[in-house]
Scaffold this active site. Sequence first.
Site, mmCIF file in Angstrom:
data_model
loop_
_atom_site.group_PDB
_atom_site.id
_atom_site.type_symbol
_atom_site.label_atom_id
_atom_site.label_comp_id
_atom_site.label_asym_id
_atom_site.label_seq_id
_atom_site.Cartn_x
_atom_site.Cartn_y
_atom_site.Cartn_z
ATOM 1 N N THR A 124 24.736 41.935 8.830
ATOM 2 C CA THR A 124 25.036 40.674 8.166
ATOM 3 C C THR A 124 24.372 39.464 8.812
ATOM 4 O OG1 THR A 124 26.827 39.083 7.817
ATOM 5 C CG2 THR A 124 27.181 40.686 9.529
ATOM 6 N N GLU A 126 25.859 36.881 9.356
ATOM 7 C CA GLU A 126 26.851 36.313 10.287
ATOM 8 C C GLU A 126 26.449 36.594 11.736
ATOM 9 O OE1 GLU A 126 30.176 34.761 10.593
ATOM 10 O OE2 GLU A 126 29.369 33.804 8.821
ATOM 11 N N TYR A 148 34.376 38.821 13.360
ATOM 12 C CA TYR A 148 33.674 39.640 12.361
ATOM 13 C C TYR A 148 32.211 39.811 12.770
ATOM 14 C CZ TYR A 148 31.134 40.645 8.020
ATOM 15 O OH TYR A 148 30.283 41.180 7.076
ATOM 16 N N LYS A 152 30.220 43.253 13.891
ATOM 17 C CA LYS A 152 29.058 43.722 13.118
ATOM 18 C C LYS A 152 27.822 43.854 14.008
ATOM 19 C CE LYS A 152 30.014 44.348 8.684
ATOM 20 N NZ LYS A 152 29.506 45.440 7.841
HETATM 21 P P1 NAP Z 1 34.142 44.174 0.103
HETATM 22 O O1 NAP Z 1 34.093 43.895 -1.349
HETATM 23 O O2 NAP Z 1 35.215 43.542 0.922
HETATM 24 O O3 NAP Z 1 34.216 45.754 0.286
HETATM 25 C C1 NAP Z 1 34.531 46.346 1.518
HETATM 26 C C2 NAP Z 1 35.183 47.694 1.270
HETATM 27 O O4 NAP Z 1 35.495 48.270 2.544
HETATM 28 C C3 NAP Z 1 36.493 47.626 0.484
HETATM 29 O O5 NAP Z 1 36.408 48.519 -0.597
HETATM 30 C C4 NAP Z 1 37.532 48.079 1.486
HETATM 31 O O6 NAP Z 1 38.556 48.851 0.922
HETATM 32 C C5 NAP Z 1 36.722 48.949 2.422
HETATM 33 N N1 NAP Z 1 37.392 49.109 3.699
HETATM 34 C C6 NAP Z 1 38.020 48.177 4.449
HETATM 35 N N2 NAP Z 1 38.562 48.717 5.532
HETATM 36 C C7 NAP Z 1 38.284 50.046 5.486
HETATM 37 C C8 NAP Z 1 38.594 51.140 6.312
HETATM 38 N N3 NAP Z 1 39.310 51.010 7.432
HETATM 39 N N4 NAP Z 1 38.145 52.357 5.956
HETATM 40 C C9 NAP Z 1 37.431 52.512 4.810
HETATM 41 N N5 NAP Z 1 37.112 51.519 3.989
HETATM 42 C C10 NAP Z 1 37.536 50.295 4.323
HETATM 43 O O7 NAP Z 1 32.770 43.784 0.805
HETATM 44 P P2 NAP Z 1 31.296 43.634 0.168
HETATM 45 O O8 NAP Z 1 31.043 42.200 -0.058
HETATM 46 O O9 NAP Z 1 31.114 44.630 -0.898
HETATM 47 O O10 NAP Z 1 30.402 44.027 1.415
HETATM 48 C C11 NAP Z 1 29.964 45.371 1.630
HETATM 49 C C12 NAP Z 1 29.463 45.494 3.069
HETATM 50 O O11 NAP Z 1 28.372 44.603 3.269
HETATM 51 C C13 NAP Z 1 30.510 45.123 4.117
HETATM 52 O O12 NAP Z 1 30.294 45.955 5.232
HETATM 53 C C14 NAP Z 1 30.174 43.689 4.464
HETATM 54 O O13 NAP Z 1 30.618 43.385 5.776
HETATM 55 C C15 NAP Z 1 28.659 43.731 4.359
HETATM 56 N N6 NAP Z 1 28.018 42.443 4.025
HETATM 57 C C16 NAP Z 1 28.383 41.786 2.885
HETATM 58 C C17 NAP Z 1 27.740 40.597 2.563
HETATM 59 C C18 NAP Z 1 28.103 39.821 1.322
HETATM 60 O O14 NAP Z 1 27.704 38.647 1.229
HETATM 61 N N7 NAP Z 1 28.804 40.410 0.378
HETATM 62 C C19 NAP Z 1 26.721 40.101 3.405
HETATM 63 C C20 NAP Z 1 26.407 40.804 4.561
HETATM 64 C C21 NAP Z 1 27.035 42.000 4.851
HETATM 65 P P3 NAP Z 1 39.904 48.216 0.338
HETATM 66 O O15 NAP Z 1 39.544 47.922 -1.083
HETATM 67 O O16 NAP Z 1 40.869 49.326 0.510
HETATM 68 O O17 NAP Z 1 40.209 47.010 1.164
HETATM 69 N N1 GDD Z 2 36.592 31.829 2.007
HETATM 70 C C1 GDD Z 2 36.595 30.488 1.963
HETATM 71 N N2 GDD Z 2 37.639 29.842 1.372
HETATM 72 N N3 GDD Z 2 35.548 29.833 2.497
HETATM 73 C C2 GDD Z 2 35.550 28.479 2.422
HETATM 74 C C3 GDD Z 2 36.588 27.763 1.810
HETATM 75 C C4 GDD Z 2 37.694 28.473 1.272
HETATM 76 O O1 GDD Z 2 38.640 27.917 0.736
HETATM 77 N N4 GDD Z 2 36.270 26.448 1.871
HETATM 78 C C5 GDD Z 2 35.096 26.354 2.479
HETATM 79 N N5 GDD Z 2 34.658 27.581 2.824
HETATM 80 C C6 GDD Z 2 33.411 27.870 3.557
HETATM 81 C C7 GDD Z 2 33.602 28.729 4.802
HETATM 82 O O2 GDD Z 2 34.078 27.925 5.886
HETATM 83 C C8 GDD Z 2 32.183 29.235 4.993
HETATM 84 O O3 GDD Z 2 31.420 28.275 5.678
HETATM 85 C C9 GDD Z 2 31.639 29.358 3.561
HETATM 86 O O4 GDD Z 2 32.564 28.621 2.721
HETATM 87 C C10 GDD Z 2 31.505 30.762 3.023
HETATM 88 O O5 GDD Z 2 32.727 31.451 3.243
HETATM 89 P P1 GDD Z 2 32.989 32.890 2.574
HETATM 90 O O6 GDD Z 2 32.777 32.828 1.123
HETATM 91 O O7 GDD Z 2 34.326 33.354 3.059
HETATM 92 O O8 GDD Z 2 31.809 33.790 3.133
HETATM 93 P P2 GDD Z 2 31.185 33.956 4.597
HETATM 94 O O9 GDD Z 2 29.839 33.304 4.572
HETATM 95 O O10 GDD Z 2 32.128 33.538 5.648
HETATM 96 O O11 GDD Z 2 31.042 35.539 4.703
HETATM 97 C C11 GDD Z 2 30.410 36.300 3.672
HETATM 98 O O12 GDD Z 2 29.033 36.414 3.935
HETATM 99 C C12 GDD Z 2 28.706 37.124 5.136
HETATM 100 C C13 GDD Z 2 27.172 37.091 5.253
HETATM 101 O O13 GDD Z 2 26.734 35.885 5.773
HETATM 102 C C14 GDD Z 2 31.081 37.673 3.628
HETATM 103 O O14 GDD Z 2 30.618 38.374 2.516
HETATM 104 C C15 GDD Z 2 30.771 38.476 4.868
HETATM 105 O O15 GDD Z 2 31.293 39.808 4.721
HETATM 106 C C16 GDD Z 2 29.245 38.531 5.040
HETATM 107 O O16 GDD Z 2 28.891 39.269 6.180
#
Ligand code: NAP
Ligand code: GDD
Length: 323
Positions: A124, A126, A148, A152
Amino acid sequence: MTKRALITGVNGMDGSHLADLLLEKDYAVFGMERRASAKNRRNTAHLEGKITFLSADLTDQNSLMRCLKEADPHEVYNLGAMSFVGESWNTPENTGDVNGLGCLRILEALREYNRPVKFYQASTSEMFGKMIENPASESTPFYPRSPYGVAKLYAHWITKNYRESHDMFNVCGILFNHESERRGIEFVTRKITDGVARIHLGLQDKIMLGNLEAKRDWGYAPDYVKAMWLTLQQDTPDDYVIATGETRSIREFLDAAFDCIDIEDWSEYVGQDPRFFRPAEVDVLRGDSSKAREVLGWKPETSFDDMVHRMVENDITLLRGNR
Ligand code: NAP
Ligand code: GDD
């Protein structure tokens, strides 16, 4: 020969989009889910009967080995995680266990399984946290700012370490933020599009948020799962930044989302609440995906405005259906 893939976190946003993509490519798909008292297949209801669901948990080593044996996969995509950054300060130990050690457990299971399986780790942006360089590329030093991000980073390095130590085909995609209609409701983009839809339908007065100045490099999730698949189709394992190269603030996301319901000045519809601020913030993220574009032939296909429109329209449709 039919290719077989195992996806952890199949019920998540990315897991469900990746399953859709692999089915289009005629894979046999095995989706790992953790089963609580109730099924959580909101994103995967349409996949029932098309993929095989396997019950396991990233904190349970034996369950991972059983999954490998049942799926006998050519490719494993580790997308399961405690993925909500804000929550990671409340549950740092569990976050480390699932996101860090969970990856190690799969790698150990793969070693014991001892067949040629390609492994994908969802790393990620992050991990860049403070952003020593902007935009960040594969060679930018890491500086995570949350439990987090730290967890990661462990998974990222152990994946590389097992590649170098044990000659495994392990790759990491350093994924910048990506969103879709299937995004969890607690993430800022979906919270906004759901709130905008509710305001449009007269169901809510205000959206309460935290820091509006933070900037993110937002892409569309279905484009990003294509990059995951492409990364595993290479002859040599390597790591790739996946990003659009554009960065926008939460304010700019609000502009685009309210524009979908013809509201230009959204100030009366948005409030701020200290509960949604973070102990340490990642102020800006922007990625340089030149390597993925050159080597994988990948590029983002969906524009930011299209993505926001799709999310708002989808939330309006969902809420109309619920009423
Ligand atoms: P998501 O929608 O939160 O999906 C994560 C999945 O992991 C959920 O289905 C969750 O299951 C499962 N999980 C949580 N704890 C677990 C455990 N102990 N054992 C098995 N499964 C478990 O996240 P996503 O946005 O699709 O992201 C997919 C991956 O990409 C994650 O690893 C995330 O950290 C990474 N990533 C995402 C982004 C982004 O912007 N979306 C960016 C960078 C990296 P439950 O439904 O049961 O909770
Ligand atoms: N969630 C959330 N809720 N975020 C908020 C809010 C709120 O009410 N208000 C402002 N934010 C700001 C957070 O402080 C952060 O700076 C930004 O919005 C994005 O927050 P999220 O949408 O929670 O995503 P993230 O960037 O912290 O994390 C996501 O992206 C990562 C990759 O950079 C997740 O998908 C992570 O799993 C992933 O690794």
